[in-house]
Design an enzyme around this catalytic site. Structure first.
Site, short mmCIF file in Angstrom:
data_model
loop_
_atom_site.label_atom_id
_atom_site.label_comp_id
_atom_site.label_asym_id
_atom_site.label_seq_id
_atom_site.Cartn_x
_atom_site.Cartn_y
_atom_site.Cartn_z
N THR A 87 41.84 53.64 -13.72
CA THR A 87 41.79 52.23 -14.12
C THR A 87 43.16 51.55 -14.12
O THR A 87 43.23 50.33 -14.06
CB THR A 87 41.17 52.09 -15.52
N VAL A 95 48.17 55.98 -14.73
CA VAL A 95 48.59 55.73 -16.11
C VAL A 95 47.42 55.85 -17.07
O VAL A 95 47.55 56.35 -18.18
CB VAL A 95 49.25 54.34 -16.24
N SER A 96 46.25 55.38 -16.66
CA SER A 96 45.08 55.39 -17.54
C SER A 96 43.83 55.55 -16.70
O SER A 96 43.77 55.10 -15.55
CB SER A 96 45.02 54.10 -18.35
N SER A 97 42.83 56.19 -17.28
CA SER A 97 41.57 56.40 -16.56
C SER A 97 40.41 56.31 -17.53
O SER A 97 40.57 56.45 -18.74
CB SER A 97 41.57 57.75 -15.85
#
Length: 324
Positions: A87, A95-97
């Site tokens: 994401t 960095v983010s999922s």
């Protein structure tokens, strides 16, 4: 209960959501009717307005507002696929999922929440996991934190669009959230090298803490602010590392594959990376019959914490790195 304001995707989103619930049910991870209702009613696509697909030329971005209807359809189906979704990507680095939904269902089941429980989530991500908790417990019982102010604000926005307003704070997850303590459950959606001591200090006696560690999921029962113990669940789990005061074990210390592709060996290497080299870890792993994750556990006692095989006081025990 959250609404579904994105009218264009309401019908298709509901169909994809029903299909996702059926897939998760087939794996046996939705035996609790309350969690089944949460997955069936919380619209995941509201929390993933865009995501990235890895390819040979880098990451491809799919999003809800794409003028191409074929790409919009790919986006919608992707938001309900039973896979982890990238994401946020910065400078080519993830960095983010958004976690795999079936894994989320397994974690929520293991968390064993009861009505009235107060839950702290470490790693707000998209806000979807917090929304499921809000659906089950009520938003007043849910707190979620993320180190990144941008991610926290995005999660807050997604939650509000879906009709939920839990406490969403930009803070170092390793420090917990003392202002909202005490908690009955703490669940992390990012990997840690050891159990942060502030988490235990912010728990009620008897609380449960569920966190990724190495490539597994550790479930601890908290005795008091400085004592906790528990075992790993049987499943594998890969999460983005916690950022902040708790440093993670360098990826170079953890082999990407074990002997003959056995991923359980990678789990052991991640668990003992501070103590054993790969050759020593392999010797132990073979000698003990390629042990499954659930044979391993962690004990926190005062200012010490260690991982162990079979028993906390047994012959195989390894100190975990500083928890920060």
């Amino acid at each position: 209960m959250g609404g579904e304001p994105w009218g264009e995707f309401a019908g298709a989103g509901a169909r994809e959501r029903r299909a996702l619930v059926r897939r998760i049910e087939a794996d046996g991870a939705l035996s609790d009717p309350a969690w089944r209702a949460a997955f069936a009613e919380v619209p995941r696509h509201l929390f993933v307005p865009y995501f990235y697909v890895s390819g040979t030329g880098g990451y491809e971005r799919l999003w809800a507002g794409d003028p191409d209807p074929v790409r919009r359809e790919r986006w919608l189906r992707g938001t309900y696929a039973d896979t982890a979704i990238a994401t946020r990507v910065r400078d080519g680095e993830l960095v983010s999922s958004a976690s795999q939904p079936s894994l989320m269902a397994l974690m929520l089941h293991a968390l064993d929440v009861r009505d009235g429980d107060d839950v702290l989530e470490i790693g707000a991500g998209t806000g979807y996991h917090a929304a499921l908790l809000c659906h089950r417990l009520g938003e007043q019982h849910v707190t979620t934190v993320d180190l990144d102010e941008e991610i926290a604000e995005s999660a807050r926005t997604h939650l509000a669009v879906a009709g939920y307003r839990p406490a969403v704070l930009a803070a170092d997850g390793a420090r917990g959230c003392p202002d909202r303590a005490p908690y009955d459950r703490i669940v992390a959606t990012c990997a840690v090298p050891a159990v942060p001591y502030p988490w235990l200090a912010q728990c009620r006696p008897g609380a449960l803490v569920l966190t990724p560690l190495s490539t597994g999921l550790l479930l601890l029962r908290v005795r008091d602010g400085t004592h906790a113990e528990g075992r790993f669940l049987e499943t594998s789990a890969y999460f983005v590392a916690l950022r902040g005061v708790a440093a993670h074990v360098p990826e170079s210390r953890v082999p990407r594959h074990g002997p003959a592709g056995d991923e359980r060996f990678r789990f052991l290497c991640g668990l003992v990376a501070e103590v054993l080299d790969r050759r020593e870890a392999l010797s132990l792993w073979l000698r003990e019959g390629r042990p499954e994750r659930e044979r391993f556990g962690v004990t926190v006692s005062g200012d010490r914490q260690w991982a162990w095989l079979d028993e906390p006081g047994g012959p195989y025990a390894w100190p975990l790195p500083s928890a920060g």
